[in-house]
Design an enzyme around this catalytic site. Structure first.
Site, short mmCIF file in Angstrom:
data_model
loop_
_atom_site.label_atom_id
_atom_site.label_comp_id
_atom_site.label_asym_id
_atom_site.label_seq_id
_atom_site.Cartn_x
_atom_site.Cartn_y
_atom_site.Cartn_z
CB ILE A 129 11.84 3.92 53.60
CG1 ILE A 129 12.45 4.54 52.34
CG2 ILE A 129 10.63 4.71 54.04
CD1 ILE A 129 11.51 4.49 51.15
CG ASP A 130 13.40 2.93 59.63
OD1 ASP A 130 13.74 1.88 59.05
OD2 ASP A 130 14.18 3.61 60.33
CB VAL A 131 7.10 2.13 56.56
CG1 VAL A 131 5.64 2.44 56.33
CG2 VAL A 131 7.96 2.65 55.40
CB VAL A 142 9.08 6.89 61.59
CG1 VAL A 142 7.59 7.09 61.81
CG2 VAL A 142 9.40 5.41 61.39
#
Length: 250
Positions: A129-131, A142
């Site tokens: 997970i890119d945050v 994102v």
């Protein structure tokens, strides 16, 4: 007490390695094979390799390059970038990758994570997970190297990844990427407190103290870093390194 895994995270662009700041302005570092050989000598715990262009360009992983890198590694390798199907995961694992990191594909459907976990086991699937932080201080998921905002709340996405079969969560702060000013501990705590699988913190490490804080204050099960292991000094000279006294416990 359990020993904490500390892993370099290498960004692949074409046949070379780069390092970014906030997912932008990639700086060329050199040949990945040379970096792997140094990390072999340093006896690193695990290596994460992410192709930063594959998903954004809509292409598959470069299996030959990945197999060549994995073939040089003395440590387990996790690979992410452009992985969208079970067959692609199968090909990567046959090429020497121990764990498949799934990010963009899981923002569309969790089927690939579910299918891969059923065939290879949860331990072979990492949900990434890119945050990014919003202007109001909240968190936004994102994808595609931070170019696309995912219309799903962070907590819901985290829980869905684990329910689908992800054996680990690789949590990356876009805002901290390459800044070497410390992890987003609030973000790590938020995610770690709601799942029963290991959370690997990434984005922001610049010192051993930052690594320890992610574990002891943030609740991370493992830590990953890029700039800390490829740069040296105030001018960020390229130097592949890995401190010999890294022995974090939790």
């Amino acid at each position: 007490m359990t020993r904490v895994r500390v892993m370099p995270c290498l960004l692949l662009r074409g046949h070379g390695l780069v390092k970014t700041r906030k997912f932008k302005d990639p700086v060329y570092l050199g040949d990945p094979i040379n970096a792997v050989r140094i990390f072999n000598e340093k006896e690193v715990d695990e290596l994460v390799i992410l192709d930063i262009d594959a998903s954004r360009e809509g292409r598959e992983p470069d299996y030959d390059v990945i197999a060549e890198i994995a073939g040089e590694c003395f440590m387990p390798v996790a690979y992410g970038g452009g992985v969208r199907t079970l067959e692609q995961a199968r090909r990567l694992i046959r090429g020497g990758v121990e764990k498949v990191v799934v990010n963009t594909a899981a923002t569309v459907s969790y089927d690939m994570i579910r299918e891969t976990a059923q065939v290879f086991g949860r331990q072979a699937v990492v949900g990434a997970i890119d945050v990014k932080k919003s202007l109001l201080g909240g968190y936004r998921v994102v994808s595609k190297s931070s170019s696309v905002e995912v219309r799903m709340p962070l907590d819901e996405h985290v829980q869905a990844l684990v329910a689908a079969g992800a054996g680990e969560i690789f949590l990356n702060s876009v805002d901290r990427d390459g800044m070497m000013e410390g992890y987003d501990l609030q973000l790590i705590r938020r995610v770690a407190q709601q799942v029963n699988v290991p959370v690997v913190a990434c984005g922001g490490a610049g010192t051993v103290e930052h690594l320890a804080a992610a574990v002891h204050e943030g609740g991370a099960s493992a830590v990953a870093a890029g700039s800390m292991f490829v740069f040296h000094g105030r001018l960020r000279a390229v130097l592949i390194n890995y401190p010999q006294d890294l022995d974090l416990q939790r």
